[in-house]
Motif scaffolding. Structure first.
Motif, PDB file in Angstrom:
ATOM      1  N   VAL A 141       0.866  -1.188   0.000  1.00  0.00           N
ATOM      2  CA  VAL A 141       0.000   0.000   0.000  1.00  0.00           C
ATOM      3  C   VAL A 141       0.895   1.227   0.000  1.00  0.00           C
ATOM      4  N   LEU A 142       0.781   2.044  -1.028  1.00  0.00           N
ATOM      5  CA  LEU A 142       1.600   3.253  -1.123  1.00  0.00           C
ATOM      6  C   LEU A 142       0.978   4.341  -0.255  1.00  0.00           C
ATOM      7  N   PRO A 143       1.744   4.901   0.688  1.00  0.00           N
ATOM      8  CA  PRO A 143       1.163   5.864   1.633  1.00  0.00           C
ATOM      9  C   PRO A 143       0.982   7.251   1.025  1.00  0.00           C
ATOM     10  N   ALA A 144       0.198   8.080   1.706  1.00  0.00           N
ATOM     11  CA  ALA A 144       0.073   9.482   1.302  1.00  0.00           C
ATOM     12  C   ALA A 144       1.427  10.169   1.514  1.00  0.00           C
ATOM     13  N   PRO A 145       1.780  11.206   0.752  1.00  0.00           N
ATOM     14  CA  PRO A 145       0.948  11.815  -0.279  1.00  0.00           C
ATOM     15  C   PRO A 145       0.830  10.918  -1.503  1.00  0.00           C
ATOM     16  N   HIS A 146      -0.241  11.097  -2.249  1.00  0.00           N
ATOM     17  CA  HIS A 146      -0.531  10.200  -3.372  1.00  0.00           C
ATOM     18  C   HIS A 146       0.167  10.664  -4.644  1.00  0.00           C
ATOM     19  N   ASN A 147       1.459  10.874  -4.526  1.00  0.00           N
ATOM     20  CA  ASN A 147       2.278  11.323  -5.658  1.00  0.00           C
ATOM     21  C   ASN A 147       3.157  10.185  -6.154  1.00  0.00           C
ATOM     22  N   TRP A 148       2.627   8.982  -6.162  1.00  0.00           N
ATOM     23  CA  TRP A 148       3.414   7.816  -6.546  1.00  0.00           C
ATOM     24  C   TRP A 148       3.169   7.451  -8.001  1.00  0.00           C
ATOM     25  N   LEU A 149       4.232   7.072  -8.666  1.00  0.00           N
ATOM     26  CA  LEU A 149       4.159   6.529 -10.014  1.00  0.00           C
ATOM     27  C   LEU A 149       4.586   5.068  -9.923  1.00  0.00           C
ATOM     28  N   VAL A 150       3.649   4.160 -10.164  1.00  0.00           N
ATOM     29  CA  VAL A 150       3.964   2.737 -10.130  1.00  0.00           C
ATOM     30  C   VAL A 150       4.640   2.374 -11.449  1.00  0.00           C
ATOM     31  N   LEU A 151       5.808   1.789 -11.364  1.00  0.00           N
ATOM     32  CA  LEU A 151       6.552   1.412 -12.571  1.00  0.00           C
ATOM     33  C   LEU A 151       5.986   0.116 -13.134  1.00  0.00           C
ATOM     34  N   ASP A 152       5.711   0.133 -14.420  1.00  0.00           N
ATOM     35  CA  ASP A 152       5.174  -1.050 -15.086  1.00  0.00           C
ATOM     36  C   ASP A 152       6.351  -1.926 -15.512  1.00  0.00           C
ATOM     37  N   LEU A 153       6.580  -3.002 -14.767  1.00  0.00           N
ATOM     38  CA  LEU A 153       7.728  -3.873 -15.030  1.00  0.00           C
ATOM     39  C   LEU A 153       7.415  -4.967 -16.047  1.00  0.00           C
ATOM     40  N   GLN A 154       6.185  -5.003 -16.549  1.00  0.00           N
ATOM     41  CA  GLN A 154       5.774  -6.057 -17.480  1.00  0.00           C
ATOM     42  C   GLN A 154       5.790  -5.608 -18.941  1.00  0.00           C
ATOM     43  N   ARG A 155       5.678  -4.325 -19.187  1.00  0.00           N
ATOM     44  CA  ARG A 155       5.523  -3.820 -20.561  1.00  0.00           C
ATOM     45  C   ARG A 155       6.783  -4.047 -21.395  1.00  0.00           C
ATOM     46  N   THR A 156       6.573  -4.237 -22.685  1.00  0.00           N
ATOM     47  CA  THR A 156       7.709  -4.348 -23.601  1.00  0.00           C
ATOM     48  C   THR A 156       7.932  -3.041 -24.361  1.00  0.00           C
ATOM     49  N   ASP A 157       6.903  -2.206 -24.465  1.00  0.00           N
ATOM     50  CA  ASP A 157       7.038  -0.927 -25.176  1.00  0.00           C
ATOM     51  C   ASP A 157       7.367   0.178 -24.185  1.00  0.00           C
ATOM     52  N   GLN A 158       8.465   0.001 -23.446  1.00  0.00           N
ATOM     53  CA  GLN A 158       8.761   0.893 -22.337  1.00  0.00           C
ATOM     54  C   GLN A 158       9.019   2.335 -22.750  1.00  0.00           C
ATOM     55  N   GLU A 159       9.625   2.586 -23.924  1.00  0.00           N
ATOM     56  CA  GLU A 159       9.870   3.973 -24.328  1.00  0.00           C
ATOM     57  C   GLU A 159       8.563   4.726 -24.541  1.00  0.00           C
ATOM     58  N   ALA A 160       7.617   4.073 -25.224  1.00  0.00           N
ATOM     59  CA  ALA A 160       6.319   4.714 -25.447  1.00  0.00           C
ATOM     60  C   ALA A 160       5.605   4.945 -24.120  1.00  0.00           C
ATOM     61  N   TRP A 161       5.692   3.979 -23.222  1.00  0.00           N
ATOM     62  CA  TRP A 161       5.059   4.111 -21.909  1.00  0.00           C
ATOM     63  C   TRP A 161       5.684   5.271 -21.131  1.00  0.00           C
ATOM     64  N   ALA A 168      13.438   9.765 -19.506  1.00  0.00           N
ATOM     65  CA  ALA A 168      14.704   9.039 -19.364  1.00  0.00           C
ATOM     66  C   ALA A 168      14.924   8.606 -17.916  1.00  0.00           C
ATOM     67  N   ASP A 169      14.583   9.489 -16.958  1.00  0.00           N
ATOM     68  CA  ASP A 169      14.708   9.127 -15.539  1.00  0.00           C
ATOM     69  C   ASP A 169      13.805   7.953 -15.185  1.00  0.00           C
ATOM     70  N   VAL A 170      12.559   8.010 -15.656  1.00  0.00           N
ATOM     71  CA  VAL A 170      11.606   6.919 -15.377  1.00  0.00           C
ATOM     72  C   VAL A 170      12.142   5.603 -15.931  1.00  0.00           C
ATOM     73  N   LEU A 171      12.671   5.630 -17.150  1.00  0.00           N
ATOM     74  CA  LEU A 171      13.230   4.410 -17.752  1.00  0.00           C
ATOM     75  C   LEU A 171      14.438   3.916 -16.976  1.00  0.00           C
ATOM     76  N   TRP A 172      15.271   4.845 -16.489  1.00  0.00           N
ATOM     77  CA  TRP A 172      16.445   4.435 -15.720  1.00  0.00           C
ATOM     78  C   TRP A 172      16.018   3.691 -14.457  1.00  0.00           C
ATOM     79  N   TYR A 173      15.051   4.246 -13.721  1.00  0.00           N
ATOM     80  CA  TYR A 173      14.571   3.587 -12.504  1.00  0.00           C
ATOM     81  C   TYR A 173      13.906   2.254 -12.832  1.00  0.00           C
ATOM     82  N   ARG A 174      13.151   2.210 -13.913  1.00  0.00           N
ATOM     83  CA  ARG A 174      12.497   0.959 -14.313  1.00  0.00           C
ATOM     84  C   ARG A 174      13.543  -0.099 -14.650  1.00  0.00           C
ATOM     85  N   ASP A 175      14.552   0.276 -15.440  1.00  0.00           N
ATOM     86  CA  ASP A 175      15.605  -0.677 -15.807  1.00  0.00           C
ATOM     87  C   ASP A 175      16.368  -1.148 -14.572  1.00  0.00           C
ATOM     88  N   SER A 176      16.630  -0.228 -13.639  1.00  0.00           N
ATOM     89  CA  SER A 176      17.312  -0.606 -12.396  1.00  0.00           C
ATOM     90  C   SER A 176      16.478  -1.619 -11.610  1.00  0.00           C
TER      91      SER A 176
END
Length: 197
Positions: free
Chosen positions: A15-35, A58-66
């Motif tokens: 459960v992600l706590p408040a504040p509700h400024n969370w971006l859940v990373l989609d670790l299943q997608r294959t079209d990650q650049e478009a996402w 680019a930052d989002v992709l870096w965190y996702r790849d990590s």
């Protein structure tokens, strides 16, 4: 956030706590650049230049790849509107032998790790709804072998679930040390919420 894995449990729930400024990373997608481009378009102010959107994507992709490299079960970023990433959170299952399925063994392993850490590590055993855990709080350089990089602060909970033969690492990391007190509380809330079902 509820991605899945295979074991004697099927899903890891957080459960992600408040504040509700969370971006859940989609670790299943294959079209990650478009996402990532779509996420940046929704997150960055409409009047911002394309370089700002591209940098955020680019930052989002870096965190996702990590997160994928770590074998994360789930991952999320704390990103207030029109802001850069403040913190990252990942949950992953550690493949450990039976002799490491205790907080005492995990503590001994943490004490053997060499760092470098600034101000040492602060270790504590805590009881969570899922089971006992070793809480590790420390600051460390992102590039310990060079003069570059930054210092990150983080809290990791190494949970030994009572009903499952595994260890989970639940880690919240941030690089702006001014947010420390608030994020320390958030790390506790996140660890309290983890469930395996």
């Amino acid at each position: 956030m509820t991605p899945a894995t295979a074991n004697d449990w099927h899903e890891c729930q957080v459960v992600l706590p408040a504040p509700h400024n969370w971006l859940v990373l989609d670790l299943q997608r294959t079209d990650q650049e478009a996402w990532a481009g779509k996420v940046a378009g929704e997150h960055v102010a409409a009047d911002a230049c394309s370089e700002v959107r591209d940098a955020f994507a680019a930052d989002v992709l870096w965190y996702r790849d990590s997160a994928l490299r770590q074998g994360a079960l789930c991952a999320a970023l704390l990103v207030p509107a029109d802001s850069a990433v403040i913190a990252s959170y990942t949950v992953r299952e550690l493949k450990v032998s039976r002799e490491f399925l205790s907080v005492e063994a995990l503590r001994a392993e943490a004490l053997r790790s060499e760092g470098p850490y600034f101000g040492g590590q602060r270790l504590a055993q805590v009881e969570l709804p899922l089971g006992p855990a070793l809480r590790v709080h420390r600051q460390e350089p992102t590039a310990p072998d060079s003069d570059g990089g930054t210092i990150v602060e983080g809290v990791a909970h190494y949970i030994v679930p009572r009903e499952h033969s595994t260890v989970l690492e639940c880690r919240l990391l941030w690089s702006n040390l001014g947010f420390g007190e608030e994020l320390l509380k958030m790390a506790e809330e996140l660890a309290e919420s983890v469930r395996l079902v």
